[in-house]
Each structure stands twice: as C-alpha cells, then as structure tokens.
Design an enzyme around this catalytic site. Structure first.
Site, PDB file in Angstrom:
ATOM      1  CG  ASP A 110      52.248  44.586  41.734  1.00  0.00           C
ATOM      2  OD1 ASP A 110      51.434  45.031  42.429  1.00  0.00           O
ATOM      3  OD2 ASP A 110      52.160  43.173  41.396  1.00  0.00           O
ATOM      4  CG  HIS A 152      51.220  36.395  39.386  1.00  0.00           C
ATOM      5  ND1 HIS A 152      50.571  36.704  38.353  1.00  0.00           N
ATOM      6  CD2 HIS A 152      50.575  36.603  40.690  1.00  0.00           C
ATOM      7  CE1 HIS A 152      49.084  37.393  39.079  1.00  0.00           C
ATOM      8  NE2 HIS A 152      49.400  37.278  40.391  1.00  0.00           N
TER       9      HIS A 152
HETATM   10  P1  PGA Z   1      44.035  38.016  44.921  1.00  0.00           P
HETATM   11  O1  PGA Z   1      45.514  38.576  43.860  1.00  0.00           O
HETATM   12  O2  PGA Z   1      44.587  38.436  46.131  1.00  0.00           O
HETATM   13  O3  PGA Z   1      43.104  39.033  44.235  1.00  0.00           O
HETATM   14  O4  PGA Z   1      43.872  36.573  44.319  1.00  0.00           O
HETATM   15  C1  PGA Z   1      46.809  37.775  44.290  1.00  0.00           C
HETATM   16  C2  PGA Z   1      47.627  37.982  43.123  1.00  0.00           C
HETATM   17  O5  PGA Z   1      47.507  38.066  41.855  1.00  0.00           O
HETATM   18  O6  PGA Z   1      49.002  38.177  43.412  1.00  0.00           O
END
Ligand code: PGA
Length: 241
Positions: free
Chosen positions: A67, A138
C-alpha cells in the site's frame, strides 16, 4: 491457518527473516510481497544482517509493496516507499528497478490498480506475502468493510488507523486516503506470513483466529488461504482461549 507463538518480537523477526532468506537462496528470482509498519522491522533487520554477512542476495528479487498513502510525494520521509528504502532496500543489494509500489498520486486509480495487477501477474505472482495487522484487523489498508475487495483500490482510512499512524507524522497531517492491494490480490500470494506483536493487536488476533470470516475483520479471510501462518508474540496471543 497455522499459528505460532513466540517469546519476543525479535524471535519473530529471526524466524520470518530466516524463512524469507532461505526462500530467496533457493529461488533467487523470488517475488516478495512486502509490508510497512513497525512489526516487520525486526525481520527486515535480520535480512539486512544476513545480506551484510554475505549469506543472501536480493539482486534478482522483485518486490511489491502492499500500500501507499495518497497525496504524499513518493520521496516524502513518511511515504511507504521511503520507509522501505530506509528500513530494507538501502541495506541490501536489491535493484530499485525491481521494487514496485502503487502510485498514491495516480489520477486514474482504476488504471493504476490494473497496472499493478498486470505487473504482479507478469512477475509470476507473489511467492511470499508478508503482512502486519491493524488494531482493527486490517491487512494492507483493507479496513473493516461490508465486503471483501479484489484488486487494488483507494480507501478512506479509519479513525483507528489514523490514530495508530499519526504518531509518525510530525511535519504535516497524516493523509486520510491510501491505495492498497485488495484482499483478492493478497489471497493470490502462494504463501502468507502475518506478523503481530503487542497487546494492541490482541483483539484483532483473537477475532482472526477464533471469529468468523467476515470483511468486518479483514484478516479473518486468511483462514481460507491454503498456506498462511500467523507469527505472534505472547502479548498479541493474550486473549486467545
Ligand atoms: P504496525 O502496523 O506494524 O506499525 O503495527 C501494522 C499495520 O497497520 O498493518
């Protein structure tokens, strides 16, 4: 879906990093799906160290990131492109011509989605897809929704995601929109490795493992993938039965 519980984020980083390096050593032209966020960083550190020790080369590897933010120049320090350069690509011998990102500034998002899908297909599909998970379940930026998506699309980020990621933006407000690979594009990867650490992910992990498959918890779809493994620490596993 396999679930493996580890003592620390570092141990997960070693395990996931080793799996990726082993795969690349046996398949030098591997196609990897990569994720941003803090959780994959220990795996990226492990990979960078393996490269520094001469034990793996990414010279022929192709990557696709999940993304990218909209309305943010690619070179901005908070773009996911910059994140990947800082945390991995600048530390290994990957050819930046072989790294792929969705263009968060594309005017025609449908055409951009088609371009990405065709490029993934032309690369032979994604061999290993690395995923984090949001506090709201998500994967990529597939936020809780009433339907599972297929190919890449533009998404309005939820308050939960904005709260979690705003801490990284100190000069400008965090973008409210992003482009993300869809659930279908993620599910077409041959192998999926999801990493989750910390208490803030415990509810999302419980819903993913013990809950029903629903687009309200996007990660729950991984139960239907033939080769998906969750690598979680004890804190992320703390609500499991
Ligand atoms: P993070 O983000 O590893 O910084 O917790 C994960 C995500 O939002 O997919």
């Amino acid at each position: 879906m396999d679930v493996r519980i580890f003592d620390s984020a570092e141990r997960i980083g070693q395990e996931v990093g080793r799996l990726i390096c082993d795969y690349v050593n046996s398949n030098p032209e591997a196609c990897l799906g990569l994720a941003t966020g803090m959780t994959p960083v220990p795996a990226y550190n492990y990979i960078a160290n393996e490269y520094a020790c001469g034990r793996v080369s990414f010279a022929k590897v192709t990557t696709f990131n999940l993304d990218e933010y909209c309305d943010l120049p690619k070179e901005h320090k908070n773009s996911f492109y910059s994140f990947m350069v800082d945390n991995l690509f600048s530390k290994i011998d990957i050819d930046l011509g072989n790294v792929n990102f969705l263009d968060g500034n594309a005017q025609d998002v449908e055409a951009e989605s088609k371009r990405y899908a065709e490029k993934i297909k032309a690369a032979g599909g994604i061999d290993i897809q690395l995923l984090g998970i949001g506090r709201n379940g998500h994967i990529g930026f597939n936020e809780p929704s009433d339907k599972f998506t297929d190919e890449a699309f533009k998404v309005k980020l939820t308050d939960s995601t904005i709260e979690a990621n705003s801490v990284f933006f100190d000069d400008i407000p965090m973008p409210r929109w992003a482009v993300t690979m869809g659930i279908g594009s993620i599910m077409r990867a041959k192998k999926i490795l999801l990493v989750a650490t910390g208490e803030s992910k415990a509810q999302a992990i419980k819903n993913t493992i013990e809950g029903e498959v629903t687009p309200e918890n996007p990660a729950s779809i991984l139960k239907q993938h033939p080769d998906a493994t969750l690598f979680i620490d004890k804190a992320a596993a703390s609500l499991l039965k």
